[in-house]
Design an enzyme around this catalytic site. Structure first.
Site, PDB file in Angstrom:
ATOM      1  N   GLU B  29      87.934  57.883  24.019  1.00  7.03           N
ATOM      2  CA  GLU B  29      88.802  59.019  24.303  1.00  7.03           C
ATOM      3  C   GLU B  29      88.901  59.938  23.084  1.00  7.03           C
ATOM      4  O   GLU B  29      89.263  59.491  22.001  1.00  7.03           O
ATOM      5  CB  GLU B  29      90.200  58.515  24.688  1.00  7.03           C
ATOM      6  CG  GLU B  29      90.200  57.771  26.017  1.00  7.03           C
ATOM      7  CD  GLU B  29      91.371  56.813  26.154  1.00  7.03           C
ATOM      8  OE1 GLU B  29      92.308  56.876  25.351  1.00  7.03           O
ATOM      9  OE2 GLU B  29      91.322  55.966  27.073  1.00  7.03           O
ATOM     10  N   SER B  58      90.496  55.680  30.728  1.00  8.79           N
ATOM     11  CA  SER B  58      90.043  54.664  31.680  1.00  8.79           C
ATOM     12  C   SER B  58      89.351  53.552  30.900  1.00  8.79           C
ATOM     13  O   SER B  58      88.137  53.383  30.967  1.00  8.79           O
ATOM     14  CB  SER B  58      89.057  55.291  32.678  1.00  8.79           C
ATOM     15  OG  SER B  58      89.566  56.452  33.285  1.00  8.79           O
ATOM     16  N   GLU B  59      90.135  52.791  30.166  1.00 13.34           N
ATOM     17  CA  GLU B  59      89.561  51.786  29.267  1.00 13.34           C
ATOM     18  C   GLU B  59      88.689  50.779  30.004  1.00 13.34           C
ATOM     19  O   GLU B  59      87.656  50.343  29.495  1.00 13.34           O
ATOM     20  CB  GLU B  59      90.662  51.050  28.500  1.00 13.34           C
ATOM     21  CG  GLU B  59      91.185  51.775  27.267  1.00 13.34           C
ATOM     22  CD  GLU B  59      92.138  52.906  27.595  1.00 13.34           C
ATOM     23  OE1 GLU B  59      92.516  53.057  28.776  1.00 13.34           O
ATOM     24  OE2 GLU B  59      92.516  53.648  26.671  1.00 13.34           O
ATOM     25  N   PHE B  82      93.577  52.488  19.708  1.00 12.43           N
ATOM     26  CA  PHE B  82      94.459  51.450  19.168  1.00 12.43           C
ATOM     27  C   PHE B  82      94.103  50.141  19.891  1.00 12.43           C
ATOM     28  O   PHE B  82      93.913  50.148  21.108  1.00 12.43           O
ATOM     29  CB  PHE B  82      95.930  51.789  19.430  1.00 12.43           C
ATOM     30  CG  PHE B  82      96.456  52.949  18.609  1.00 12.43           C
ATOM     31  CD1 PHE B  82      97.236  52.726  17.479  1.00 12.43           C
ATOM     32  CD2 PHE B  82      96.174  54.254  18.958  1.00 12.43           C
ATOM     33  CE1 PHE B  82      97.723  53.789  16.723  1.00 12.43           C
ATOM     34  CE2 PHE B  82      96.652  55.331  18.211  1.00 12.43           C
ATOM     35  CZ  PHE B  82      97.430  55.099  17.089  1.00 12.43           C
ATOM     36  N   ILE B  86      93.118  47.707  24.636  1.00 14.94           N
ATOM     37  CA  ILE B  86      92.183  46.802  25.303  1.00 14.94           C
ATOM     38  C   ILE B  86      92.931  45.823  26.208  1.00 14.94           C
ATOM     39  O   ILE B  86      92.318  45.144  27.036  1.00 14.94           O
ATOM     40  CB  ILE B  86      91.263  46.084  24.297  1.00 14.94           C
ATOM     41  CG1 ILE B  86      89.935  45.691  24.962  1.00 14.94           C
ATOM     42  CG2 ILE B  86      91.944  44.857  23.697  1.00 14.94           C
ATOM     43  CD1 ILE B  86      88.864  45.211  24.019  1.00 14.94           C
ATOM     44  N   HIS B 128     101.677  49.811  18.965  1.00 17.44           N
ATOM     45  CA  HIS B 128     100.533  50.479  18.320  1.00 17.44           C
ATOM     46  C   HIS B 128     100.305  49.943  16.906  1.00 17.44           C
ATOM     47  O   HIS B 128      99.764  50.659  16.057  1.00 17.44           O
ATOM     48  CB  HIS B 128     100.783  51.999  18.217  1.00 17.44           C
ATOM     49  CG  HIS B 128     100.514  52.775  19.469  1.00 17.44           C
ATOM     50  ND1 HIS B 128     101.251  52.621  20.609  1.00 17.44           N
ATOM     51  CD2 HIS B 128      99.582  53.729  19.754  1.00 17.44           C
ATOM     52  CE1 HIS B 128     100.799  53.452  21.545  1.00 17.44           C
ATOM     53  NE2 HIS B 128      99.783  54.126  21.059  1.00 17.44           N
TER      54      HIS B 128
HETATM   55  C1  LIG Z   1      95.852  52.659  27.784  1.00 17.03           C
HETATM   56  C2  LIG Z   1      95.969  53.754  26.793  1.00 17.03           C
HETATM   57  N1  LIG Z   1      94.892  54.489  26.484  1.00 17.03           N
HETATM   58  C3  LIG Z   1      94.974  55.496  25.596  1.00 17.03           C
HETATM   59  C4  LIG Z   1      96.153  55.799  24.985  1.00 17.03           C
HETATM   60  C5  LIG Z   1      96.210  56.939  23.963  1.00 17.03           C
HETATM   61  N2  LIG Z   1      96.888  58.078  24.515  1.00 17.03           N
HETATM   62  C6  LIG Z   1      98.184  58.282  24.315  1.00 17.03           C
HETATM   63  S1  LIG Z   1      98.724  59.629  25.091  1.00 17.03           S
HETATM   64  C7  LIG Z   1      97.219  59.965  25.730  1.00 17.03           C
HETATM   65  C8  LIG Z   1      97.014  61.160  26.595  1.00 17.03           C
HETATM   66  C9  LIG Z   1      97.769  61.065  27.852  1.00 17.03           C
HETATM   67  O1  LIG Z   1      97.629  62.250  28.530  1.00 17.03           O
HETATM   68  P1  LIG Z   1      98.544  62.612  29.770  1.00 17.03           P
HETATM   69  O2  LIG Z   1      98.609  61.439  30.669  1.00 17.03           O
HETATM   70  O3  LIG Z   1      98.065  63.870  30.340  1.00 17.03           O
HETATM   71  O4  LIG Z   1     100.006  62.757  29.169  1.00 17.03           O
HETATM   72  P2  LIG Z   1     100.541  63.828  28.136  1.00 17.03           P
HETATM   73  O5  LIG Z   1     100.358  63.203  26.777  1.00 17.03           O
HETATM   74  O6  LIG Z   1      99.797  65.084  28.319  1.00 17.03           O
HETATM   75  O7  LIG Z   1     101.972  63.957  28.464  1.00 17.03           O
HETATM   76  C10 LIG Z   1      96.306  59.025  25.321  1.00 17.03           C
HETATM   77  C11 LIG Z   1      94.886  59.028  25.663  1.00 17.03           C
HETATM   78  C12 LIG Z   1      97.262  55.004  25.311  1.00 17.03           C
HETATM   79  N3  LIG Z   1      98.451  55.212  24.736  1.00 17.03           N
HETATM   80  N4  LIG Z   1      97.152  54.004  26.210  1.00 17.03           N
END
Ligand SMILES: Cc1ncc(C[n+]2csc(CCOP(=O)(O)OP(=O)(O)O)c2C)c(N)n1
Ligand SMILES: Cc1ncc(C[n+]2csc(CCOP(=O)(O)OP(=O)(O)O)c2C)c(N)n1
Ligand SMILES: [Mg+2]
Ligand SMILES: [Mg+2]
Lengths: 327, 335, 335, 327
Positions: B29, B58-59, B82, B86, B128
């Site tokens: 990501e 989409s891990e 992080f 996983i 985290h």
């Molecule tokens: C399972 C997982 N994968 C990746 C992340 C890292 N991460 C935190 S916020 C985020 C983006 C999320 O985007 P969205 O759902 O559009 O919410 P927004 O932050 O825009 O409110 C990601 C990839 C995470 N916290 N958990």
């Protein structure tokens, strides 16, 4: 002292809701300074531009309903009733923080107004909300659960599994997508091949609605219908609020990936302006009142920051408390 | 030899492997923009978006895609951002990828690297900040490495990519900003499974990995009563038994410093193995210095307390040497 | 006291808890029809489909729903069918549910039980035969129990349901068909965290859990040269330190029998702790008897070889007693 | 000796395909006896009634294409080319089994015809197939990946994540749902609120098709279109084959949960009968030919069983082989 519960009650007027949105904006805008001064660690995720969604939700739900929300939770926490001291205290790791300073910005909570500790893992709040709704159903009460998440989160497995299960079980749960067009630094079209995410409800034969995320009244209507539907035992809804975040994903993100002009376009439809203008148009608020409101809020937030900074970090012993039922 | 930060060592290692092997590609990501730690910065500009692939959130899908692509002869480097993430996808690595070679009697192998930030100390809160090496234990197909410096980041990451089995590399987020000399190129590569003797000493062997290598060094340098042989394991799974045994055979004492909780910590395996194999050769009981059995708190002072500090290490070793007994941990009796 | 099979003890425990506490309910795939091991048979007929809830194949959703319902005061018993399946959902337990109490400063607690079949020996292949206790280690909010008999299944499962924190109960699939006397009712309940002394003895303490308790007993009974104090841990996380210490203090020797691979196995924690705390009191090195570092094979003879047999245990202990050294495992040198 | 590859080639005629379907049926029907005689352990999952799907797929794919399949994999393995000795040998844990006796019924494999070790975890084969397709894309060859899974598996997170990602990346992968109406002992309507699962493709803007799973020619057409689409670089397809399994979910399941009469209804549309009748109608096969074919197959399967039972289990040393690159 003001409780979260009384603050929740303040959302029952249009003016109260505008005030809360202004407060959320002011609280979030104070965080950068707190960070610069060394009071904030880790990451913070602002919701500015998205205030109407949280306030709309909090205006409809009862305090006995339960909300699960993401790391982008300042707005939801404040809307649901947590005080500026509670939110900023948590962000600064003070004992007066709403989670006692143990959680930090990504883990706000207040059981008295139904806010579960916010979830820092994408998608994680959805199954838990379904479980809350299942409990309500099994206990035969008419509480609902509501879960807030982003557009990017609609690509995680938990979204799919939970919507399907909630539909089959007819659970009283409302799924609210804050579609702010970006998941971290990635624009939605690069991660998701459809643009109306509410349409994903069709895969689960679920009720759906798309709503203007910048208009708190529209949010209220959409949430109210979904809540009524759920309380009546008809099951879940998927609501997509089209919105936008003015800041980057988190503090370290300058958001250089934006489409040029996009931010300015969205700022023209600022949720605070929209709400204020409605009141002004109706003659229920003057420009002067609005300025006064803003400066009162600025004062209150400044006061809150003082309180926070005067407050201690949690005692070292709390590190070992509430680890398990034994202590 | 170049001075660089650990995050730059990540970029350098990825870049060097990508240049030398066209089957290497990155997936995760927001890696195109460098990610939250800027540990992949500049690579999409250099290698293009077919070799630096941004994924949806989409891990399960992209970790599994790493498994599938690896089985077809590619060398994917999948970023989990992080390590906690996983937790929504573990199956694809531990139950699928790790067993592919076995089940296919060698017909398919999975040369997959999984990078993730790990570790506490930066105020990221309990979801985290963990290490979570336990999720990868007991699975003979998987290796786990934890670098402690820009050099070991560079050298271990290159080895991970070259490995013909899955390797998890945990990048301690507290170390990304640390600077150090790095030998790049083939000479800078560090084999998986090999520990490094950081200091020679005679009173005690200190086994550490990742962040605790720095803690051990600081502890050693802050006193002059004892000398220590600090062993940087570098690879936790499988750990370098012969290096540890050799050192403990010499010093007669073993102290392990771990960042995670006492219960379930990896240090127990080191202690158990050493004591069994060097039976009768230790002068004092093996001793583990760890974090307490608690989630990782946010507030700065608490998070600091959570981690074993160098002062704490010194006081623990002092007591071990003085009493010949394993000292109590700070939280014992404190409850 | 009634004679019943272990699978019936599961049903009895669930039924008794459901009768005494209306907040208890079951959730999982095909539990209404009893599941592949018939371990929930008859319960839907007795309690109806609001208390025995069949779910879609969505482990993340229904495990997480268990967390959410538990936080609202229910006592869900979530079935994972085979423990490997939690690999697609681990986050909900270890990163969410386990931290809820901590993050909410006690405002929410998660009285959630997770049942799953585990263990090898029945020819289910490498993705349906593991123990996987390692996934639950190092997470102070979670307990893990592994019954070894109909009685301990009954007693531990009832305790698990009453616990105010998440408890994972691993039901060894090789034991479902075993019969034994069961004391039901309050008197039959076994507290979490307490080991049971199966036999008293003086030459060696054998620490075992689940299936290896039976292996230990068979080993003991098949010879007469030494006597053993067999400790059935019953709870692996947190394990009963005082019971083990007391026994080893008496016998002076510790042998741990584990069903999983040597590397990463839980026995190392027992050995490390015992040796450290009972420094100078052991007559021989602590010794671990485990499975080899390999996935679990299907073919009958290989799967049998994979598991530590009672004959193997006898020969290992004989050698330990004779030589005073930790004997090599069968696979060492065999490579 | 017959190789998997030559057996694969035998699917290029209608008669060859009928023969293979008959063989699959015969092989699977022999398993119960082998079990009764103590040769089979753990669990087995028959695909009888579903033979046309596997044979249709195998008729279209090239051996250099790759298939990921579930624990219900006997039919796919035989269709792709694995010999009856390879499948039955594996089920009986013999060294001549296609996985050397190490895997068992749930883990069949044969790299020479593109069958990856079959997956015993629901949904697990989908991401891996996407990765295979990604590799083809990155290597710029025109191989495709195909993944076979059940109706119940469309409720697992990996399904959702993988379809979305495959669509966004335009991966050459074909997702084939064998909708046999049941996931274990649960009828689809109790787990899934929609009945045409192919419609879930809409959430990913993905090409979709529903196909009669009992008609091998219909399967071939559907798979061929999807494969052509994928090889041309247009991306993935979701294909739903409506089919039915005659046996219970696994050996221990008597399938008492079936709707009364359902099994009989489906047997009227037996895929073997449909294929045979077409050939008979066209005059390309007589009833006598058919009976001869069946008895030849019965003989061949009986022969295979003899070979299997005469063969050894794997050597003990194989337990420690292929654990890692080191050995
Ligand atoms: C399972 C997982 N994968 C990746 C992340 C890292 N991460 C935190 S916020 C985020 C983006 C999320 O985007 P969205 O759902 O559009 O919410 P927004 O932050 O825009 O409110 C990601 C990839 C995470 N916290 N958990
Ligand atoms: C993640 C996971 N959950 C549950 C199971 C147990 N299980 C095996 S097969 C099956 C039913 C699958 O049904 P479906 O997808 O319709 O495929 P079918 O068996 O009908 O071919 C279940 C629940 C599993 N193997 N993996
Ligand atoms: Mg977003
Ligand atoms: Mg099915």
């Amino acid at each position: 002292m003001v409780t979260s519960l009384t603050r929740r009650g303040q959302l029952n007027t249009e003016v109260g809701r505008l005030e809360r949105m202004l407060e959320i904006r002011a609280v979030e805008e104070s965080i950068q300074t707190l960070y610069n001064d060394g009071h904030v660690r880790g990451s913070t995720h602002l919701a500015n531009g998205q205030e109407a969604v949280s306030v709309g939700i909090a205006s409809v739900l009862r305090p006995t309903d339960v909300v699960t929300c993401t790391y982008r939770g300042h707005a939801a926490a404040l809307a649901l009733g947590v005080t500026p001291e509670g939110v900023l205290g948590e962000i600064c790791g003070r004992v007066i923080g709403c989670s006692g300073g143990i959680g930090g910005s990504m883990h706000l909570m207040d059981a008295s107004v139904g806010l579960m500790p916010t979830f820092a893992i994408v998608g994680a709040g959805l199954p838990v909300a379904a479980g809350v709704a299942l409990a309500a159903k099994l206990k035969n009460n008419d509480s609902v659960a509501l879960t807030i998440f982003g557009d990017g989160s609609t690509n995680i497995g938990a979204f799919h599994e939970t919507l399907n299960m909630a539909s089959i079980f007819k659970l009283p749960v409302i799924f609210v997508i804050e579609n702010n067009l970006y998941g971290e630094y990635t624009r939605i079209n690069l991660s998701t091949p459809i643009s109306d995410l509410a349409d994903r409800a069709d895969s689960y034969a679920m009720r759906k609605e798309i709503v203007d995320g910048q208009d708190v009244d529209a949010i209220i209507n959409a949430i109210q219908s979904a809540v009524d539907f759920a309380r009546a035992g008809n099951g879940p809804s998927l609501i997509e609020a089209k919105t936008y975040r003015y800041s980057g994903h988190s503090r370290s993100d300058p958001a250089t990936y934006r489409t040029p002009g996009e931010l300015d376009e969205w700022k023209k439809r600022d949720p605070l302006d929209i709400a204020a203008n409605k009141l002004i148009l109706k003659g229920e608020l003057s420009e002067v009142d609005l300025e006064k409101m803003k400066s009162d809020i600025a004062d209150r937030v400044a006061e809150a920051i003082k309180t926070v900074l005067a407050s201690d970090g949690p005692e070292l012993s709390t590190l070992m408390q509430h680890v398990s039922a034994k202590g | 030899m170049t001075v660089m930060r650990t995050r730059q060592a990540v970029i350098q290692a990825l870049s060097d492997e990508m240049e030398s092997d066209p089957t290497v590609f990155l997936m995760g990501e927001d890696i195109g923009s460098g990610g939250p730690f800027k540990a992949t910065e500049g690579l999409i500009e250099k290698f293009g978006d077919t070799r630096v692939i941004d994924t949806p959130i989409s891990e399960m899908a992209f970790l599994g895609a790493g498994v599938g692509a690896a089985a077809m002869g590619m060398r994917p480097v999948v970023e989990m951002m992080f390590i906690e993430f996983i937790g929504v996808a573990l199956d694809q690595l531990t139950t699928q990828g790790a067993f592919f070679r076995y089940l296919s009697r060698g017909a398919y192998q999975v040369p997959l690297t999984i990078r993730a930030a790990a570790g506490a100390g930066m105020g990221f809160g309990c979801q985290h900040s963990q290490i979570l090496d336990q999720w990868f234990r007991g699975n003979a197909g998987i290796s786990l490495v934890i670098p402690s410096s820009p050099q070991s980041m560079y050298g271990l990451l290159r080895s991970a990519i070259r490995s013909n089995d899955p390797v998890v590399i945990l990048e301690h987020k507290g170390l990304y900003g640390e600077r150090g000399d790095v030998i790049t190129g083939e000479a800078g590569i560090i084999p998986i499974g090999q520990a490094r003797t950081v200091t020679e000493g005679s009173d005690v062997t200190i086994v550490a990995i990742g962040s605790t290598v720095l803690t051990a060094k600081a502890a050693l340098e802050s006193q002059s009563e004892w000398s220590a042989e600090i062993i940087d394991l570098q690879t936790l799974i499988p750990w370098d038994k012969s290096a540890v045994m050799k050192s403990v055979a010499k010093t007669g004492r073993l102290v392990v410093i771990e960042e995670s909780s006492y219960s379930g910590g990896w240090g127990a395996e080191i202690c158990s193995e050493v004591v069994t194999k060097l039976w009768g050769q230790l002068k004092t009981p093996p001793h583990r210095i760890t974090s307490p059995d608690a989630p990782i708190p946010y507030a700065q002072e608490l998070e600091k307390r959570y981690l074993p500090s160098s002062d704490y290490v010194v006081s623990q070793i002092n007591e071990l040497l003085k009493t010949g007994k394993s000292p109590a941990a700070w939280w014992e009796g404190a409850k």
